[in-house]
Design a protein around this motif. Structure first.
Motif, PDB file in Angstrom:
ATOM      1  N   ASP A 128       7.697  -1.350  -3.732  1.00 43.77           N
ATOM      2  CA  ASP A 128       6.784  -2.139  -4.575  1.00 43.77           C
ATOM      3  C   ASP A 128       5.382  -2.159  -3.966  1.00 43.77           C
ATOM      4  O   ASP A 128       4.378  -2.024  -4.676  1.00 43.77           O
ATOM      5  CB  ASP A 128       7.295  -3.578  -4.711  1.00 43.77           C
ATOM      6  CG  ASP A 128       8.476  -3.701  -5.656  1.00 43.77           C
ATOM      7  OD1 ASP A 128       8.697  -2.775  -6.458  1.00 43.77           O
ATOM      8  OD2 ASP A 128       9.187  -4.724  -5.585  1.00 43.77           O
ATOM      9  N   PHE A 129       5.310  -2.336  -2.646  1.00 42.20           N
ATOM     10  CA  PHE A 129       4.006  -2.341  -1.975  1.00 42.20           C
ATOM     11  C   PHE A 129       3.343  -0.971  -2.068  1.00 42.20           C
ATOM     12  O   PHE A 129       2.137  -0.870  -2.345  1.00 42.20           O
ATOM     13  CB  PHE A 129       4.144  -2.752  -0.508  1.00 42.20           C
ATOM     14  CG  PHE A 129       2.905  -2.481   0.299  1.00 42.20           C
ATOM     15  CD1 PHE A 129       1.745  -3.219   0.092  1.00 42.20           C
ATOM     16  CD2 PHE A 129       2.886  -1.460   1.254  1.00 42.20           C
ATOM     17  CE1 PHE A 129       0.588  -2.956   0.817  1.00 42.20           C
ATOM     18  CE2 PHE A 129       1.739  -1.200   1.984  1.00 42.20           C
ATOM     19  CZ  PHE A 129       0.593  -1.951   1.767  1.00 42.20           C
ATOM     20  N   TYR A 167       1.920  -0.569  -5.436  1.00 43.36           N
ATOM     21  CA  TYR A 167       0.687  -1.342  -5.571  1.00 43.36           C
ATOM     22  C   TYR A 167      -0.468  -0.647  -4.851  1.00 43.36           C
ATOM     23  O   TYR A 167      -1.582  -0.543  -5.388  1.00 43.36           O
ATOM     24  CB  TYR A 167       0.895  -2.741  -4.995  1.00 43.36           C
ATOM     25  CG  TYR A 167      -0.343  -3.603  -4.986  1.00 43.36           C
ATOM     26  CD1 TYR A 167      -0.709  -4.348  -6.106  1.00 43.36           C
ATOM     27  CD2 TYR A 167      -1.154  -3.664  -3.855  1.00 43.36           C
ATOM     28  CE1 TYR A 167      -1.846  -5.139  -6.106  1.00 43.36           C
ATOM     29  CE2 TYR A 167      -2.302  -4.450  -3.841  1.00 43.36           C
ATOM     30  CZ  TYR A 167      -2.641  -5.183  -4.970  1.00 43.36           C
ATOM     31  OH  TYR A 167      -3.774  -5.955  -4.957  1.00 43.36           O
ATOM     32  N   SER A 203      -1.924  -8.198   0.207  1.00 45.38           N
ATOM     33  CA  SER A 203      -1.550  -7.739  -1.131  1.00 45.38           C
ATOM     34  C   SER A 203      -0.388  -8.498  -1.756  1.00 45.38           C
ATOM     35  O   SER A 203      -0.296  -8.576  -2.993  1.00 45.38           O
ATOM     36  CB  SER A 203      -1.173  -6.246  -1.083  1.00 45.38           C
ATOM     37  OG  SER A 203      -2.212  -5.473  -0.537  1.00 45.38           O
ATOM     38  N   ILE A 220       1.344  -8.509  -5.889  1.00 41.41           N
ATOM     39  CA  ILE A 220       2.327  -7.488  -6.239  1.00 41.41           C
ATOM     40  C   ILE A 220       3.267  -8.032  -7.315  1.00 41.41           C
ATOM     41  O   ILE A 220       3.793  -9.139  -7.190  1.00 41.41           O
ATOM     42  CB  ILE A 220       3.129  -7.050  -4.996  1.00 41.41           C
ATOM     43  CG1 ILE A 220       2.197  -6.395  -3.967  1.00 41.41           C
ATOM     44  CG2 ILE A 220       4.240  -6.087  -5.382  1.00 41.41           C
ATOM     45  CD1 ILE A 220       2.873  -6.032  -2.666  1.00 41.41           C
ATOM     46  N   ARG A 236       9.898 -12.327  -1.579  1.00 46.46           N
ATOM     47  CA  ARG A 236       8.933 -11.413  -0.970  1.00 46.46           C
ATOM     48  C   ARG A 236       8.001 -12.165  -0.031  1.00 46.46           C
ATOM     49  O   ARG A 236       7.654 -11.679   1.052  1.00 46.46           O
ATOM     50  CB  ARG A 236       8.125 -10.690  -2.060  1.00 46.46           C
ATOM     51  CG  ARG A 236       7.404  -9.430  -1.545  1.00 46.46           C
ATOM     52  CD  ARG A 236       6.322  -8.972  -2.519  1.00 46.46           C
ATOM     53  NE  ARG A 236       6.769  -8.919  -3.900  1.00 46.46           N
ATOM     54  CZ  ARG A 236       7.393  -7.892  -4.460  1.00 46.46           C
ATOM     55  NH1 ARG A 236       7.669  -6.827  -3.738  1.00 46.46           N
ATOM     56  NH2 ARG A 236       7.756  -7.935  -5.741  1.00 46.46           N
TER      57      ARG A 236
END
Length: 265
Positions: A22-23, A26, A178, A182, A189
């Motif tokens: 996911d990071f 992003y 971030s 996200i 998270r």
């Protein structure tokens, strides 16, 4: 130097693997426009030479890079279709990516980049994933593409250099900045980033190991000589930088006769 990465391990919890992808999704979507334009230019060339409007993305992670490139690619290839695949598919991220564009879809079952099903036709892409494969498996990926007469594009935004390592040292800082932005937002998270920093620690380790595992241009040439000794493909490879971060890429298209090397360091 093929040290282990947490993301590759079967025992690594899917929750943390998905947080990492996911990071990366992003981060890919928030890279500079100039980089996206340069990658899109190379991919447009690959699509044209391959005579296809299909991209089959292998080891997609969260699929962020192609989501970012999609608008640019559609300008030259309005019929473009993109298919995301992965051996450990992040289904939630894939569904988000599919909602972002009508021409984007995914396969929910595991797909092995070393042995792509014959039914998946198109120019194959791998973003930030080729280094995960040891030389024998990396050769299998390229050989499978050549045997299938499929084009292949490989992109890595790190290499075995001090600038590459320094960029990875900054990655956990970027993660900390971030996480609140996200999507999809998850309290878990936040917990495993700020309170119990498992994600920053594993991200840092995997990033540094990624640098050590990334193939040089010379090593890519060696792999090419083994999978395409008859030089039936046209191979283009290069290294450039955006900011301090190094980029290595490889593009192979069928049928051609030679490969060339571009290095504008």
């Amino acid at each position: 130097m093929h040290l282990f990465e947490f993301e590759d391990q079967t025992w690594f919890p899917k929750l943390f693997r998905d947080f990492t992808t996911d990071f990366l999704r992003y981060a890919a979507q928030n890279q500079k426009q100039e980089l996206h334009e340069k990658i899109a230019s190379i991919l447009n060339s690959g699509l044209k030479k391959s005579g296809t409007d299909y991209l089959v993305d292998m080891a997609s992670g969260g699929g962020g890079m192609l989501v970012s490139l999609n608008t640019l690619l559609l300008k030259k290839h309005p019929s473009l279709k993109i298919l995301l695949t992965d051996f450990y598919p992040n289904l939630e991220a894939f569904k988000m990516s599919r909602r972002s564009a009508l021409n984007l879809d995914f396969i929910g079952r595991p797909i092995d980049a070393r042995e792509v099903p014959p039914s998946l036709k198109g120019l194959r892409t791998q973003f930030l994933s080729f280094h995960h494969f040891k030389p024998k498996d990396a050769q299998r990926i390229l050989q499978n593409a050549v045997d299938s007469q499929s084009g292949i594009f490989i992109f890595e935004d790190q290499d075995r250099s001090w600038s590459g390592i320094l960029c990875e040292l900054y990655a956990p800082v970027k993660l900390l900045k971030s996480v609140p932005y996200i999507k999809p937002f998850k309290f878990s998270r936040l917990i495993f980033t700020y309170l119990i920093p498992i994600v920053p620690i594993t991200l840092l380790w995997d990033g540094l190991v990624s640098c050590l595992r990334t193939y040089s241009l010379k090593e890519l040439k060696s792999l090419i000589s083994k999978v395409d000794p008859g030089e039936t493909y046209e191979w283009e490879m290069g290294r450039f930088k955006y900011g301090a971060r190094p980029v290595v890429y490889l593009l192979g298209t069928f049928p051609k006769e030679r490969y060339q090397t571009v290095d504008d360091r």
